[in-house]
Each structure stands twice: as structure tokens, then as C-alpha cells.
Design a protein around this motif. Structure first.
Motif, short mmCIF file in Angstrom:
data_model
loop_
_atom_site.label_atom_id
_atom_site.label_comp_id
_atom_site.label_asym_id
_atom_site.label_seq_id
_atom_site.Cartn_x
_atom_site.Cartn_y
_atom_site.Cartn_z
N ALA A 1 18.95 21.60 53.11
CA ALA A 1 20.33 21.59 53.60
C ALA A 1 20.80 23.00 53.96
N VAL A 2 20.43 23.98 53.17
CA VAL A 2 20.85 25.37 53.43
C VAL A 2 20.35 25.82 54.80
N PHE A 3 19.08 25.57 55.08
CA PHE A 3 18.53 26.06 56.35
C PHE A 3 18.88 25.15 57.51
N ALA A 4 19.17 23.87 57.23
CA ALA A 4 19.65 23.00 58.29
C ALA A 4 21.01 23.46 58.79
N GLU A 5 21.87 23.88 57.88
CA GLU A 5 23.21 24.31 58.24
C GLU A 5 23.23 25.73 58.80
N ALA A 6 22.43 26.62 58.20
CA ALA A 6 22.53 28.04 58.55
C ALA A 6 21.62 28.45 59.70
N ILE A 7 20.48 27.78 59.88
CA ILE A 7 19.46 28.26 60.80
C ILE A 7 19.28 27.37 62.02
N PHE A 8 19.43 26.06 61.86
CA PHE A 8 19.10 25.14 62.94
C PHE A 8 19.88 25.48 64.22
N GLY A 9 19.15 25.59 65.32
CA GLY A 9 19.75 25.85 66.62
C GLY A 9 20.09 27.30 66.89
N ARG A 10 19.83 28.19 65.95
CA ARG A 10 20.14 29.61 66.15
C ARG A 10 19.13 30.25 67.10
N ARG A 11 19.59 31.30 67.78
CA ARG A 11 18.74 32.08 68.67
C ARG A 11 18.47 33.45 68.07
N ASN A 12 17.36 34.06 68.46
CA ASN A 12 17.03 35.39 67.94
C ASN A 12 18.12 36.41 68.24
N SER A 13 18.68 36.35 69.44
CA SER A 13 19.71 37.33 69.82
C SER A 13 20.95 37.21 68.94
N GLU A 14 21.30 35.97 68.59
CA GLU A 14 22.47 35.75 67.74
C GLU A 14 22.25 36.35 66.35
N VAL A 15 21.07 36.12 65.80
CA VAL A 15 20.76 36.66 64.47
C VAL A 15 20.69 38.18 64.53
N ASN A 16 20.13 38.72 65.60
CA ASN A 16 20.02 40.17 65.76
C ASN A 16 21.40 40.82 65.78
N GLU A 17 22.33 40.19 66.47
CA GLU A 17 23.69 40.73 66.56
C GLU A 17 24.38 40.71 65.20
N ILE A 18 24.25 39.60 64.48
CA ILE A 18 24.91 39.49 63.17
C ILE A 18 24.29 40.47 62.18
N CYS A 19 22.96 40.59 62.20
CA CYS A 19 22.29 41.51 61.28
C CYS A 19 22.64 42.96 61.60
N ASN A 20 22.85 43.27 62.88
CA ASN A 20 23.28 44.62 63.26
C ASN A 20 24.63 44.94 62.65
N GLN A 21 25.51 43.98 62.66
CA GLN A 21 26.85 44.20 62.13
C GLN A 21 26.86 44.37 60.62
N THR A 22 25.93 43.68 59.93
CA THR A 22 25.91 43.72 58.47
C THR A 22 24.89 44.70 57.91
N GLY A 23 24.14 45.36 58.79
CA GLY A 23 23.15 46.32 58.34
C GLY A 23 21.98 45.67 57.63
N GLY A 24 21.51 44.54 58.16
CA GLY A 24 20.40 43.81 57.55
C GLY A 24 19.08 44.55 57.68
N LEU A 25 18.10 44.09 56.88
CA LEU A 25 16.78 44.72 56.87
C LEU A 25 15.90 44.17 57.98
N HIS A 26 14.94 45.00 58.43
CA HIS A 26 13.89 44.57 59.34
C HIS A 26 14.45 43.87 60.58
N MET A 27 15.26 44.62 61.33
CA MET A 27 15.85 44.07 62.54
C MET A 27 14.79 43.74 63.58
#
Length: 489
Positions: A237-263
């Protein structure tokens, strides 16, 4: 027993299911868990009624060559499970240390598991069971936290769980559904459960006591697998809600804003996001904060730490049963852990986390191939009145068990075919074809003996095929199988 439903291989399958098919494959997880419960019931009944576990029964009933082949296949499954535990722990250590502990360092740290297990084993099985309960509680709390944090759509979740349909699903989702079945039902777990029930004192001279034991072992298994199922649902359920249908560019943008690891793992393109245990943890950290990342890693670490002990116990019972060889648990753990760590360490040193995940996929296929070598024997022996007496499988269980074994084996063979078809080497195709012929031949041999036990056909003393198996011809079968000659008329 329930730990085998929560090892890192299962967690990987859960998150892939949610990321690729949203909530649509939850019913597959539910059906697989129910099938697993029914198979565990057969395993427990064998141990309760006969006071022998499955490996001991195989040693007693099969001839020498099939017995040795069976032992080797089960050992392969155990080693594969141990390697998945090593991979899971290595990834968990890397996430917990924010990448400061390299993957190869996490692999080496898992050597400590050997000493942890041996330390706990000195205090007896009950204490070890309590420790397992503690680790399952950690998994329930950590993955439950992720579930509450992500807040998945409850309507979609219930629909996906109880409506056996996958609208809009293609080959990717079908392959993932097959992977769910292969990850949930583990071959060595059947051997393990048939042996664990022997730790309880049962008065086998009283049929009522045996019936009572069978009933309460089934209730115990149902409760344990229900908890395992809930934890697996949390992950899907966690990954169905959080990950399903996401694009790499979308995740890259969010991780840039939050300072995530291994961009670099999330390139700026519009391709669908592909995740594994490692990347999934990073995405959770980007979307829901560092706490989600570290709590995810703790849950993976608990899954990995517990599964190594399950594999060790399985290996101990399998070796003692098939070979009448009693190694110390230290020697057993040292051998399997060395075999598991060596190839995993080489991949972790010279490759990246994607290749480590690819190894995890290969190990799922490897264990899927070993599944018939647990399911067919357990159905065979529990269907023989000469072994089980009045507790032998009835007609409903024989037919239902036969259908379950056939379907599960067919599903897993499909999984193997899909994996092999992705290979791009002619020599690998030739090798796979050769191994497949030998593999199917041996499975066919075991299936024929199972059909005899199920009463589809029988072999009389002279070796001729006849129909309608009775109690006496079952005795002939057992004596012929162990090579001791035909029984008295």
C-alpha cells in the motif's frame, strides 16, 4: 515459520507490486498467503502425526539418488534465501549510515549474524521464538508507521484485496503477479514447519490429543500468517500510493528540494520510476522526510536479521533428515553464510546497487524452481494412510492439494521462462534448455509417485500399473520407494 513470509525477497516483491500495479494485485497476495497457510497445515500435520519431519520422511521413503537430488535442491533454496538476507542487511546498513557504510561493508557486517544466532540459540527454542516475535513487532511498527504516514486510499486498497481482477494490466503486471506467488511460498519453509512442531510434547498414543494438536497448530499458523500478511499489505500500500505512476523527473525535482541522497539514481527524464529496496527507501525519504527513510531501513534490517535464523534452522533440519548427518549449528551457519557472502560480496565490491537488486531477482527465480521439491513430497506423504493413518488427506484435500501444487508449480515455471527468455546469450539458452529437461524429468518422477499416493493410479507388486489405490498397495509403494523390496502380501 512466519518469518519466511517477511524476508527481504518478500519485501522486494511487495514494493514492486505496489509500484507497478498499484493496489490491483493485493488479491494475489491474499490468495498466495491462504495457499501458504494450507501448505503449512500439511507440513505441521506430518510432523504432529508421524513424529518425523519432511526431510526425515524423504530419507526414509525415497531411493538414494532422488533423495540426494532433493537434498541438493533444498540446500540451493536455503542458500538463495540466505543471500537475499545478506543483500537486505547490506542495503539497510547503507541507508542507516546515509551511504557512509558501502554495500560491501554491509555484506561483511552480516557475518555478525552468525554470532547473534549462536548466542541466542544457547538459551533454547522458546527464547529464540520470543526474539523472532520481537523482530516481527519491529517490522509491524516500522512498516505500519510508513503506512500511516503515506495514508493510502482505503477504498482502492479494499477493492484490490477482495476483487480478483486487474483492470488495464499488461505483461509487466502479470509477471509481477507471478513474482508475488513465487516470493510468498518458500520451499524450505515447508521443511522447517514440519520439524518445528516436534518441539512440542504430544501424546501420540491418544488420537484425541493428536487432533487437538493439529487444531491448535493450525490456529497458531493462521495467526502468524495473518500478521505477516498485514505487514506485507503495509508495504504494498505504501508504494502503491507513493510510487505508482511517478516519473523520474518528478522524483528528481522533489529530492532536489529536500536534499535527498544519490540524486544520480533518478535522471531527469519522463520514464516511469523503477524502484527496489534501496531506491524505494530513498524515495520515501524525499517524499516524507528523513524519518521515513531511516524507519524503512530499520524494518528491512529486522527482516534480514530474522530470516537468517530461519534459514539456519531449515538447513539444520534438512541436513540431519536427508543425510543423517548432525553438524553443530556453528559449522552449519559458517558454511551457509560463507557460501552466501562470497558471491554477494563480489557483486557489492565491483558493481552497484542495481546489480545487487538484479541478483535478488535471480534468487527469486532460483527459489521458485525449488518449490516442487517441497510441495510434491508433502502432498505425497500426507495422502498416504500407511504414513498418516486416519489423519491422511481426504478426497477434498487430495484434489485441492493437487490443484494447488499444479497451479503453483505452473506459475513458478512461467516465472522462470520469462526470466530465461530475457537472456541474450545462445550458450545460456542451450544450457537452460539442457537443465530444463533434467529438471522437468525429476519433477515428473516425483509427480508420478504423488499421483500414486493420491489414488489416481497405483503399482502392484509385479510393477504393473493399476487403478484405484488401496491401503495395502500404499504399503507396497512405500517399501518399493525406500528400496527394501515388496511388502508381505
Amino acid at each position: 515459520m512466519s518469518i519466511a513470509y517477511l524476508d527481504p525477497g518478500n519485501i522486494e516483491s511487495d514494493l514492486q507490486s505496489g509500484a507497478k500495479a498499484e493496489f490491483k494485485l493485493l488479491w494475489v497476495l491474499l490468495v498466495s498467503t491462504v495457499i501458504g497457510l494450507l501448505l503449512q497445515r500439511l507440513a505441521a500435520r506430518l510432523g504432529v502425526v508421524t513424529a518425523m519431519h519432511l526431510a526425515e520422511m524423504c530419507n526414509r521413503q525415497y531411493r538414494a539418488v532422488p533423495r540426494i537430488i532433493l537434498w541438493l535442491m533444498v540446500e540451493l533454496a536455503i542458500i538463495g534465501s540466505d543471500m537475499q538476507e545478506v543483500i537486505g542487511c547490506a542495503i539497510a546498513f547503507s541507508l542507516l549510515s546515509a551511504g557512509r557504510i558501502p554495500l560491501w561493508g554491509g555484506v561483511l557486517i552480516t557475518i555478525i549474524d552468525t554470532f547473534v544466532f549462536l548466542f541466542l540459540d544457547k538459551y533454547g527454542l522458546r527464547k529464540l521464538e520470543a526474539f523472532f516475535g520481537f523482530l516481527i513487532t519491529i517490522m509491524a511498527i516500522t512498516f505500519g508507521y510508513e503506512y500511516v504516514t503515506v495514508r493510502p486510499d482505503q477504498g482502492k486498497l479494499l477493492t484490490g484485496m477482495f476483487v480478483p481482477y486487474c483492470q488495464g494490466c499488461g505483461p509487466v503486471q502479470l509477471q509481477q503477479a507471478v513474482g508475488v506467488v513465487g516470493a510468498v511460498i518458500m520451499p524450505h519453509n515447508i521443511y522447517l514447519h514440519s520439524a518445528l512442531v516436534k518441539s512440542r510434547e504430544i501424546d501420540r498414543s491418544c488420537k484425541e490429543k493428536v487432533k487437538e494438536a493439529n487444531k491448535y497448530f493450525f490456529i497458531e499458523s493462521a495467526i502468524a500468517l495473518f500478521l505477516s500478511f498485514l505487514i506485507n499489505v503495509f508495504v504494498v500500500a505504501v508504494f502503491a500510493e507513493a510510487i505508482f505512476g511517478r516519473r523520474n523527473s518528478e522524483v528528481n525535482e522533489i529530492c532536489n528540494q529536500t536534499g535527498g541522497l544519490h540524486m544520480d539514481l533518478f535522471p531527469q527524464n519522463n520514464e516511469t520510476l523503477q524502484v527496489d529496496i534501496y531506491k524505494g527507501g530513498l524515495v520515501l525519504g524525499c517524499f516524507f522526510g528523513p524519518a521515513a527513510l531511516y524507519i524503512w531501513a530499520v524494518g528491512i534490517l529486522a527482516a534480514g536479521q530474522s530470516s537468517t535464523m530461519t534459514g539456519t534452522y531449515s538447513g539444520q533440519f534438512v541436513m540431519e533428515g536427508f543425510l543423517n548427518l548432525r553438524w553443530s549449528r556453528f559449522a552449519r551457519v559458517l558454511l551457509t553464510r560463507s557460501i552466501a557472502i562470497t558471491p554477494t560480496l563480489l557483486v557489492a565490491i565491483f558493481q552497484d546497487v542495481q546489480h545487487l537488486t538484479g541478483m535478488n531477482d535471480f534468487l527469486n527465480v532460483l527459489q521458485s524452481m525449488q518449490l516442487p521439491f517441497a510441495l510434491i513430497p508433502i502432498l505425497t506423504f500426507t495422502s498416504l494412510p500407511s504414513v498418516m493413518g486416519e489423519f491422511a488427506n481426504g478426497l477434498v484435500w487430495k484434489i485441492g492439494g493437487g490443484v494447488v501444487v499444479l497451479v503453483v508449480c505452473a506459475i513458478n515455471m512461467y516465472f522462470v521462462v520469462v526470466y530465461v527468455s530475457a537472456l541474450d546469450s545462445v550458450w545460456l539458452y542451450v544450457l537452460a534448455a539442457f537443465l530444463s529437461v533434467a529438471y522437468l524429468g525429476f519433477v515428473g518422477y516425483l509427480a508420478w509417485l504423488c499421483l500414486i499416493a493420491l489414488g489416481v493410479s497405483c503399482v502392484d507388486i509385479s510393477g504393473r500399473v493399476c487403478w484405484g489405490l488401496g491401503r495395502h498397495t500404499e504399503t507396497h509403494l512405500l517399501n518399493d520407494m525406500d528400496g527394501s523390496g515388496p511388502a508381505e502380501r
